[in-house]
Design an enzyme around this catalytic site. Structure first.
Site, PDB file in Angstrom:
ATOM      1  N   ASP A  95      73.757 -38.212  46.466  1.00  0.00           N
ATOM      2  CA  ASP A  95      74.962 -38.714  47.110  1.00  0.00           C
ATOM      3  C   ASP A  95      75.090 -38.219  48.545  1.00  0.00           C
ATOM      4  OD1 ASP A  95      75.643 -40.115  44.888  1.00  0.00           O
ATOM      5  OD2 ASP A  95      77.158 -38.702  44.164  1.00  0.00           O
ATOM      6  N   GLY A  96      74.635 -36.993  48.814  1.00  0.00           N
ATOM      7  CA  GLY A  96      74.678 -36.478  50.168  1.00  0.00           C
ATOM      8  C   GLY A  96      73.853 -37.320  51.126  1.00  0.00           C
ATOM      9  N   ARG A 100      75.140 -39.369  54.447  1.00  0.00           N
ATOM     10  CA  ARG A 100      74.510 -39.248  55.766  1.00  0.00           C
ATOM     11  C   ARG A 100      74.129 -40.615  56.319  1.00  0.00           C
ATOM     12  NH1 ARG A 100      72.334 -34.538  53.399  1.00  0.00           N
ATOM     13  NH2 ARG A 100      70.515 -35.659  52.628  1.00  0.00           N
ATOM     14  N   ASN A 169      84.219 -40.406  50.984  1.00  0.00           N
ATOM     15  CA  ASN A 169      84.644 -39.716  49.769  1.00  0.00           C
ATOM     16  C   ASN A 169      85.999 -39.039  49.927  1.00  0.00           C
ATOM     17  OD1 ASN A 169      82.622 -40.377  48.016  1.00  0.00           O
ATOM     18  ND2 ASN A 169      81.565 -38.418  48.104  1.00  0.00           N
ATOM     19  N   ARG A 180      92.473 -14.886  51.507  1.00  0.00           N
ATOM     20  CA  ARG A 180      93.823 -15.309  51.868  1.00  0.00           C
ATOM     21  C   ARG A 180      94.002 -16.792  51.614  1.00  0.00           C
ATOM     22  NH1 ARG A 180      95.868 -13.023  57.525  1.00  0.00           N
ATOM     23  NH2 ARG A 180      97.828 -13.621  56.519  1.00  0.00           N
ATOM     24  N   ASP A 199      94.356 -22.893  47.572  1.00  0.00           N
ATOM     25  CA  ASP A 199      93.038 -22.767  48.195  1.00  0.00           C
ATOM     26  C   ASP A 199      92.717 -23.974  49.058  1.00  0.00           C
ATOM     27  OD1 ASP A 199      92.704 -20.370  46.963  1.00  0.00           O
ATOM     28  OD2 ASP A 199      91.247 -21.061  45.475  1.00  0.00           O
ATOM     29  N   THR A 210      85.366 -39.231  41.972  1.00  0.00           N
ATOM     30  CA  THR A 210      84.410 -38.616  41.052  1.00  0.00           C
ATOM     31  C   THR A 210      83.603 -37.515  41.726  1.00  0.00           C
ATOM     32  OG1 THR A 210      82.883 -40.429  41.584  1.00  0.00           O
ATOM     33  CG2 THR A 210      84.165 -40.619  39.554  1.00  0.00           C
ATOM     34  N   ALA A 213      87.292 -34.317  44.480  1.00  0.00           N
ATOM     35  CA  ALA A 213      88.608 -34.464  43.855  1.00  0.00           C
ATOM     36  C   ALA A 213      88.526 -34.298  42.344  1.00  0.00           C
ATOM     37  CB  ALA A 213      89.207 -35.829  44.211  1.00  0.00           C
ATOM     38  N   SER A 215      86.293 -32.492  40.713  1.00  0.00           N
ATOM     39  CA  SER A 215      86.044 -31.082  40.437  1.00  0.00           C
ATOM     40  C   SER A 215      87.314 -30.249  40.549  1.00  0.00           C
ATOM     41  CB  SER A 215      84.987 -30.542  41.405  1.00  0.00           C
ATOM     42  OG  SER A 215      83.766 -31.229  41.242  1.00  0.00           O
TER      43      SER A 215
END
Length: 360
Positions: A95-96, A100, A169, A180, A199, A210, A213, A215
């Site tokens: 997917d990366g 790209r 995505n 922090r 976080d 999928t 979001a 995860s």
């Protein structure tokens, strides 16, 4: 418009019925031997079918270095042809790699088809073992083109736009320091929803539902659904649920100034900018979608099961229409003339049920 599908057939034939000379751009992950081998095979298959393979200069150099005996004629993008002269892009990787490639072709409205060499590969259309069949289908034009929603992202501070970009995505606001958390206000359509420490916050498209979001605990949204998704990450709040909003809404995250914790904005895990306290990140639906080529009509539900290897044992499926039988019982709808039964209080089990005539 995103959420709708642009269906086309690209079949280019000469008068003799043979495929016309076309150009197909081949993207590959040159840092992986498997990807280089797949690129060499793809270029060979395209050349044998009368289609001119095209590559970026750096990818072509990596291929030549890895295979000194390669004698195929490959056009170099930007030298032998422009991106407007290319019909299609084939992405060999995960997917990366598709993300790209989307950066390069989005402005040219060039469809992409992914061949998965990674793990899940939700954006990929085919697997490595299907490479020969995939190339054949692309050569004869046996594919459709699907529009996928993208988002526009702007970063503001003191009414000054610090940066703008886009994402296929997601746009993810994350804390810059592990020790922090950041304090944020999330907003939809100019109205605040909640304030909390967290976080980060993910603002995603249905395509990105999928990915990051998902995860972070967000919902899986079918690609054809027109919607935007906002998912808090590890929020310290009673109400910090994922939100699914209108595709025409404006989602925003403001970094509060009452703490000095810094944040970072990541778009598709590719483009990033540091966010100072007081920064505001706005996300809207983009007018320019990303085009993905589809080789089959496999339902998204089936792709979901296959990619995540979901258990479906025991499923019998719907009955055929000619085997369906009428209902054995029709449940009455309560209305005038019907009696309803008032349940007794759970602490008074000895009190019998009493019928109340609603006509009285």
């Amino acid at each position: 418009m995103s959420g709708e599908f642009l269906i086309t057939k690209r079949i280019l034939l000469t008068r003799e019925g043979q495929p016309a000379l076309r150009r197909i751009l081949v993207f590959t992950h040159t840092g992986r031997k498997e990807a280089i081998a797949a690129a060499i095979e793809t270029c060979g298959l395209l050349h044998a079918a009368g289609v001119r393979p095209v590559m970026r200069k750096k990818d072509h150099e990596a291929i030549q270095t890895a295979s000194t005996g390669l004698r195929l004629q490959i056009d170099i993008l930007g030298q032998d042809c422009t991106i407007e002269q290319v019909d299609l892009g084939v992405v060999l990787g995960g997917d990366g790699s598709v993300l790209r490639a989307a950066e390069l072709v989005r402005d040219a409205s060039l469809p992409l088809v992914g061949v998965n060499l990674g793990h899940v590969g939700f954006l990929a259309e085919a697997e490595r073992s299907e490479l020969a069949d995939t190339v054949h289908a692309l050569v004869i034009g046996a594919y459709t083109v699907e529009e996928r929603m993208a988002i526009e992202v702007q970063v503001w501070r003191d009414n000054v736009c610090l940066a703008e970009t886009w994402a296929l995505n997601e746009a993810a606001v994350e804390k810059a320091n592990r020790e922090r958390m950041i304090e944020v206000v999330i907003e939809v359509d100019g109205r605040p929803i909640s304030t909390f420490g967290c976080d980060g916050v993910v603002m995603a498209t249905p395509t990105g539902s999928t990915a990051y979001a998902f995860s972070a605990g967000g919902p899986v949204v079918w690609p054809e659904v027109a919607a935007l998704i906002m998912v808090p990450i590890s929020a310290h709040a009673l109400f910090a649920k994922p939100l699914v909003v209108s595709p025409d809404s404006i989602m925003a995250v403001e970094i509060l100034t009452r703490s000095e914790a810094g944040a970072v904005l990541w778009c598709d895990g590719r483009r990033t900018i540091d966010l100072p306290p007081g920064a505001r990140i706005e996300v809207t639906r983009s007018d320019k979608p990303v085009l993905l080529a589809r080789l089959n009509t496999t339902p998204f539900s089936e792709r979901l099961v296959n990619k995540f290897e979901l258990p479906i044992q025991g499923w019998r499926g719907p009955a055929d229409e000619d085997e369906r039988r009428p209902a054995t019982t029709a449940l009455p709808v309560i209305g005038p003339g019907f009696q309803s039964v008032e349940p007794h209080h759970k602490d008074e089990p000895g009190i019998p049920l009493v019928a109340r005539d609603e006509m009285k």
